[in-house]
Write a protein that holds these residues in place. Structure first.
Motif, mmCIF file in Angstrom:
data_model
loop_
_atom_site.group_PDB
_atom_site.id
_atom_site.type_symbol
_atom_site.label_atom_id
_atom_site.label_comp_id
_atom_site.label_asym_id
_atom_site.label_seq_id
_atom_site.Cartn_x
_atom_site.Cartn_y
_atom_site.Cartn_z
ATOM 1 N N TYR A 1 144.577 55.308 192.615
ATOM 2 C CA TYR A 1 145.299 53.996 192.822
ATOM 3 C C TYR A 1 144.681 53.211 193.695
ATOM 4 O O TYR A 1 144.721 53.566 194.968
ATOM 5 C CB TYR A 1 146.966 54.242 193.130
ATOM 6 N N LEU A 2 144.037 52.024 193.668
ATOM 7 C CA LEU A 2 143.460 51.208 194.498
ATOM 8 C C LEU A 2 142.291 52.068 194.709
ATOM 9 O O LEU A 2 141.768 51.494 195.983
ATOM 10 C CB LEU A 2 144.310 50.482 195.493
ATOM 11 N N ARG A 3 141.584 52.990 194.239
ATOM 12 C CA ARG A 3 140.535 53.750 194.569
ATOM 13 C C ARG A 3 139.681 53.930 193.354
ATOM 14 O O ARG A 3 140.349 53.916 192.294
ATOM 15 C CB ARG A 3 140.880 55.000 195.277
ATOM 16 N N ALA A 4 138.482 54.139 193.403
ATOM 17 C CA ALA A 4 137.702 54.293 192.314
ATOM 18 C C ALA A 4 137.673 55.858 191.879
ATOM 19 O O ALA A 4 138.411 56.537 192.318
ATOM 20 C CB ALA A 4 136.051 54.009 192.897
ATOM 21 N N VAL A 5 137.017 55.906 190.594
ATOM 22 C CA VAL A 5 137.396 57.041 189.676
ATOM 23 C C VAL A 5 136.949 58.253 190.445
ATOM 24 O O VAL A 5 137.531 59.402 190.224
ATOM 25 C CB VAL A 5 136.895 57.135 188.427
ATOM 26 N N HIS A 6 135.994 58.219 191.450
ATOM 27 C CA HIS A 6 135.607 59.420 192.294
ATOM 28 C C HIS A 6 136.248 59.417 193.542
ATOM 29 O O HIS A 6 135.961 60.286 194.430
ATOM 30 C CB HIS A 6 133.920 59.405 192.282
ATOM 31 N N GLY A 7 137.194 58.703 193.634
ATOM 32 C CA GLY A 7 138.113 58.866 195.289
ATOM 33 C C GLY A 7 137.705 57.936 196.276
ATOM 34 O O GLY A 7 138.565 57.672 197.039
ATOM 35 N N SER A 8 136.577 57.163 196.118
ATOM 36 C CA SER A 8 136.379 56.112 197.308
ATOM 37 C C SER A 8 137.108 54.880 197.106
ATOM 38 O O SER A 8 137.553 54.323 195.911
ATOM 39 C CB SER A 8 134.925 55.819 197.355
ATOM 40 N N ALA A 9 137.306 54.150 198.368
ATOM 41 C CA ALA A 9 137.693 52.778 198.594
ATOM 42 C C ALA A 9 137.007 52.099 199.301
ATOM 43 O O ALA A 9 137.050 52.658 200.667
ATOM 44 C CB ALA A 9 139.227 52.776 198.630
ATOM 45 N N PHE A 10 136.409 50.929 198.922
ATOM 46 C CA PHE A 10 135.986 50.202 199.925
ATOM 47 C C PHE A 10 134.959 50.584 201.216
ATOM 48 O O PHE A 10 135.378 50.373 202.017
ATOM 49 C CB PHE A 10 136.875 49.101 200.749
ATOM 50 N N PRO A 11 133.694 51.003 200.720
ATOM 51 C CA PRO A 11 133.132 51.142 199.504
ATOM 52 C C PRO A 11 133.403 52.118 198.653
ATOM 53 O O PRO A 11 134.082 53.340 199.154
ATOM 54 C CB PRO A 11 131.518 51.391 199.971
ATOM 55 N N PRO A 12 133.118 52.008 197.362
ATOM 56 C CA PRO A 12 132.852 50.927 196.759
ATOM 57 C C PRO A 12 133.249 49.593 196.707
ATOM 58 O O PRO A 12 134.628 49.798 196.777
ATOM 59 C CB PRO A 12 132.412 51.378 195.139
ATOM 60 N N LYS A 13 132.584 48.522 196.596
ATOM 61 C CA LYS A 13 133.279 47.336 196.723
ATOM 62 C C LYS A 13 133.655 46.642 195.416
ATOM 63 O O LYS A 13 134.275 45.795 195.095
ATOM 64 C CB LYS A 13 132.538 46.239 197.473
ATOM 65 N N SER A 14 133.037 47.548 194.311
ATOM 66 C CA SER A 14 132.993 47.026 193.051
ATOM 67 C C SER A 14 133.450 48.300 192.078
ATOM 68 O O SER A 14 132.618 49.003 191.685
ATOM 69 C CB SER A 14 131.480 46.480 192.558
ATOM 70 N N PHE A 15 134.804 48.068 191.690
ATOM 71 C CA PHE A 15 135.373 49.022 190.731
ATOM 72 C C PHE A 15 136.662 48.659 189.897
ATOM 73 O O PHE A 15 137.114 47.443 190.556
ATOM 74 C CB PHE A 15 135.560 50.217 191.372
ATOM 75 N N GLY A 16 136.959 49.298 188.940
ATOM 76 C CA GLY A 16 138.208 48.680 188.441
ATOM 77 C C GLY A 16 138.550 49.773 187.471
ATOM 78 O O GLY A 16 137.970 50.919 187.116
ATOM 79 N N TYR A 17 139.738 49.568 186.814
ATOM 80 C CA TYR A 17 140.371 50.494 185.852
ATOM 81 C C TYR A 17 141.546 49.790 185.105
ATOM 82 O O TYR A 17 141.885 48.613 185.443
ATOM 83 C CB TYR A 17 141.170 51.667 186.454
ATOM 84 N N LEU A 18 141.791 50.378 183.917
ATOM 85 C CA LEU A 18 142.720 49.585 182.847
ATOM 86 C C LEU A 18 143.377 50.633 181.900
ATOM 87 O O LEU A 18 142.754 51.534 181.667
ATOM 88 C CB LEU A 18 141.811 48.710 182.091
ATOM 89 N N TRP A 19 144.471 50.727 181.866
ATOM 90 C CA TRP A 19 145.649 51.323 180.958
ATOM 91 C C TRP A 19 145.936 50.533 179.859
ATOM 92 O O TRP A 19 146.850 49.724 180.048
ATOM 93 C CB TRP A 19 146.647 52.162 181.633
ATOM 94 N N TYR A 20 145.808 50.882 178.706
ATOM 95 C CA TYR A 20 146.204 50.317 177.414
ATOM 96 C C TYR A 20 147.402 51.088 176.987
ATOM 97 O O TYR A 20 146.892 52.496 176.392
ATOM 98 C CB TYR A 20 145.229 49.890 176.405
ATOM 99 N N ASN A 21 148.576 50.821 176.850
ATOM 100 C CA ASN A 21 149.636 51.521 175.960
ATOM 101 C C ASN A 21 150.530 50.985 175.120
ATOM 102 O O ASN A 21 151.493 51.073 174.733
ATOM 103 C CB ASN A 21 150.530 52.198 177.202
ATOM 104 N N GLY A 22 149.477 49.967 174.327
ATOM 105 C CA GLY A 22 150.431 49.082 173.768
ATOM 106 C C GLY A 22 150.347 47.571 174.016
ATOM 107 O O GLY A 22 150.363 46.529 173.580
ATOM 108 N N SER A 23 150.441 47.624 175.601
ATOM 109 C CA SER A 23 150.517 46.493 176.368
ATOM 110 C C SER A 23 149.451 46.903 177.528
ATOM 111 O O SER A 23 148.856 47.844 177.768
ATOM 112 C CB SER A 23 151.824 46.217 177.051
ATOM 113 N N LEU A 24 149.440 46.037 178.665
ATOM 114 C CA LEU A 24 148.490 46.165 179.753
ATOM 115 C C LEU A 24 149.302 46.056 180.994
ATOM 116 O O LEU A 24 149.436 45.019 181.576
ATOM 117 C CB LEU A 24 147.214 45.048 179.964
ATOM 118 N N PRO A 25 150.136 46.800 181.310
ATOM 119 C CA PRO A 25 151.112 47.053 182.502
ATOM 120 C C PRO A 25 150.347 46.443 183.883
ATOM 121 O O PRO A 25 149.067 46.853 184.268
ATOM 122 C CB PRO A 25 151.414 48.626 182.958
ATOM 123 N N ALA A 26 150.795 45.653 184.546
ATOM 124 C CA ALA A 26 149.988 44.814 185.683
ATOM 125 C C ALA A 26 149.323 45.692 186.620
ATOM 126 O O ALA A 26 148.194 45.323 186.892
ATOM 127 C CB ALA A 26 151.058 43.869 186.181
#
Length: 379
Positions: free
Chosen positions: A269-294
């Motif tokens: 949560y607010l971290r990259a897939v491998h566990g880091s946060a700031f750095p890296p400065k460039s990362f993101g994720y998305l969950w699609y479950n029929g909608s896109l919870p914010a």
């Protein structure tokens, strides 16, 4: 303390070493006092660390690599010294069987994930990982829907964490579980202890205390770990809570029957897939479950990710974060034996990255299904 009086003969052979004896004794006492003080007072930063401690990722862009193959240099990186000069290498061991050699990060436990990158129905899983010399070797096997081994391109990630984050942004945790629900390796950025309970065949409940929010927020990735048989795993249900996150992991064999296997799960949560946060400065994720919870749709640049495509494939667009070297992963969500991967390598254009995600149902039929997708740059 008893002190003997030196004989005259001893005084005539008096040396510099014996003259400095009292000085050394004082220094020894001072050193002992300093050690006691150091033990009594916490060392600055000792309770916090960079998270993850060791990590590496790669994209095998050639499904039949020659011995010692160096995969796409713009899609591999790691935490060791000079990764551009000391890259990840991949060897093929047999049909659909590979080993990725991550240099200089061995012996840290951790977890691994793999995601097939293929326009037709394939899945890739972890066979196992182990320290070899100073490095970490991660073994990846890829399969057709029938369960037959087959060559495929894929992304692979290894990461290991300890301590609490020096940058306490968001939260992160992982679990490596055996087929019976025994936790083999785990990490939780709050220092709480993750746990697993076994359900019916092919079902486990993972509990990650203290992580995330009371509502849907963050990203999961799950990978089957089995050296003997083809298997694919997913998150079949998710129950967020104020005290932590509960995820139900479901695994299936090639006949789409529930199957007991080992697996890895990571949550960020607010971290990259491998566990880091700031750095890296460039990362993101998305969950699609029929909608896109914010709060499950995150972009470190502050931009908004979008989802397009028909589902064969979907296209996840993440603006303003496309910085090589980078990696991406996808995991299926929901009931049933479906699985997801990447249709093709992600595309970068003008700072925007597009992840083409494809999902498959029984027999390898393309389906429009829920999924988690994660992208991160190394920087």
């Amino acid at each position: 303390m008893h002190v003997r009086t030196a004989a005259p003969k001893r005084r005539r052979v008096h040396t510099a070493a014996t003259a400095n004896g009292p000085v050394r004794a004082v220094l020894l006492i001072m050193g002992m006092l300093a050690a006691l003080l150091a033990a009594a007072l916490p060392t600055a930063g000792a309770a916090q660390a960079a998270v993850p401690d060791r990590w590496g990722f790669a994209y095998l862009d050639n499904p039949t690599p020659p011995s010692g193959y160096v995969p796409d240099p713009t899609r591999q990186w790691g935490s060791w010294t000079s990764p551009s000069a000391n890259p990840v290498k991949v060897d093929q061991l047999g049909l659909g069987s590979y080993v990725a050699h991550f240099p200089l990060i061995g012996g840290a436990g951790g977890i691994a994930h793999a995601t097939a990158v293929n326009s037709t129905a394939h899945w890739c899983q972890i066979a196992y990982w182990k320290q070899v010399g100073s490095g970490e070797d991660v073994f990846v096997n890829c399969y057709l829907p029938s369960g037959a081994p087959d060559n495929s391109t894929f992304t692979v990630l290894y990461t290991s964490s300890s301590g609490t984050p020096a940058t306490p942004t968001g939260s992160y945790g992982y679990i490596y579980s055996d087929s019976g629900g025994t936790v083999l390796t785990q990490y939780n950025s709050t220092t709480a202890v993750n746990s697993v309970s076994k359900g019916s065949t092919g079902i486990w409940k993972a509990w990650l205390p203290g992580l995330g929010l009371s509502g849907y927020a963050g990203d999961f990735q799950v990978t089957a770990v089995d050296p003997q048989q083809g298997a694919h795993c997913k998150v079949s249900d998710w129950a967020p809570g104020a005290t932590g996150q509960t995820a139900v992991v479901a695994c299936y064999d090639a006949s789409d029957a529930p199957y007991d296997t080992q697996w890895t799960l990571s949550y960020s949560y607010l971290r990259a897939v491998h566990g880091s946060a700031f750095p890296p400065k460039s990362f993101g994720y998305l969950w699609y479950n029929g909608s896109l919870p914010a709060l499950t749709n995150y972009n470190s640049s502050g931009a908004t990710n979008t989802l397009g495509g028909s589902g064969a494939p979907f296209v996840v667009t993440l603006p303003s974060v496309a910085v090589p070297s980078d990696t991406a992963h996808a995991t299926a969500y929901g009931s049933g034996p479906g699985y997801c991967g990447l249709y093709a390598p992600w595309v970068r254009s003008g700072g925007t990255v597009q992840l083409p995600v494809n999902c498959f149902g029984p027999g390898g039929t393309p389906v429009k299904a829920p999924f988690f997708a994660a992208y991160t740059s190394a920087f």
